[in-house]
Enzyme design. Sequence first.
Site, PDB file in Angstrom:
ATOM      1  CB  SER A 164     -33.950  11.879  49.487  1.00 52.31           C
ATOM      2  OG  SER A 164     -32.696  11.507  49.068  1.00 52.31           O
TER       3      SER A 164
ATOM      4  CB  SER B 214     -31.917   5.292  44.813  1.00 52.74           C
ATOM      5  OG  SER B 214     -31.055   6.021  44.061  1.00 52.74           O
TER       6      SER B 214
ATOM      7  CE  LYS C  48     -29.281   9.615  43.771  1.00 50.97           C
ATOM      8  NZ  LYS C  48     -30.608   9.034  44.787  1.00 50.97           N
TER       9      LYS C  48
ATOM     10  CB  SER D  47     -31.573   8.056  47.425  1.00 53.20           C
ATOM     11  OG  SER D  47     -30.578   8.835  47.531  1.00 53.20           O
TER      12      SER D  47
END
Length: 321
Positions: free
Chosen positions: A126, A286, A183, A128
């Site tokens: 993704s 995100s 992350k 994010s």
Amino acid sequence: MGLLTAALYACLIVYLGGWYVDAWHGNFSLLLFLLTLVTFAFWLAERFHFLPARRRAAAQLEAQHAARREELARQGITQVDGDVQAAREKILMQPWWLDWTAGLFPVICIVFLLRSFLFEPFKIPSGSMVPTLLVGDLILVNKFHYGVRLPVLNTKIIENHTPQRGDVVVFRYPKDTRIDYIKRVVGVPGDEVAYLNKRLTINGQPVEMAPLGEYYNEDRRRYAQMYSEKLGNVEHRVLNYKEAPPFIIAADDFPFRENCRYSAEGVTCKVPEGHYFMMGDNRDDSQDSRYWGFVPDENIVGKAFLIWMNLGNLGRIGSFQ
């Protein structure tokens, strides 16, 4: 045994196929562990049962051939038909089902050990972490940087470093540990993290930011404002979209949610012991700790450090912060 091996491979193909089309979530560590055990069992059976049996059969064939030649020689016949060597090699040949099980054990075992204790590859699914990581980036994760954990059980047996602010970390998603997320660590245990009006503050100190102009997000096909941000000793880039609101929409219920205060300006959270506050660099695009809470230490998989391939852009290969 051939039918058993075919059935095992059929189950493996169905499992991986369903995983690929998102019919279910897979636990690749468990799968690799089971493959290692199964191929090890076949390897033991080959070494201590099947191979000795084939060698005995080949020796018996040679003995019978020698006895036949000796008997014919007593009868004055010296020319004997038949290629015993070709027959011997055929007897000693490993059957396909052992070649695809016992023969693969060393390779699968090495992959299992490397992936479990040293480095594990991941694919970025993704946006994010844009602009640091793009969709399609193939990255490597250091599995021992934060300590050595037992595979499958994820129990830490050897301590090493602890996650620091600014680290890019792969972890098991707290709401579904079958899924891996990536992350950036923003808050460590004891920190008070505030993200208000799209500005990040840690323990009352605003995080250093400097505007870098606009960034075109190819996946979203829109422009975002890009900033340089410094967390600890790590300087990286983050994105904000002017039209996105600062407040958090539909935050989940999660452990220690009472440590967080939500308002029209954003969110402020006190990070509990043994947990971390994670955020994506693409701040307005995100789903992270602002929405689903803190990441416990036992969910940490490793530290991401290298893009080793991007099939659409080879220039992406290299280390990152």
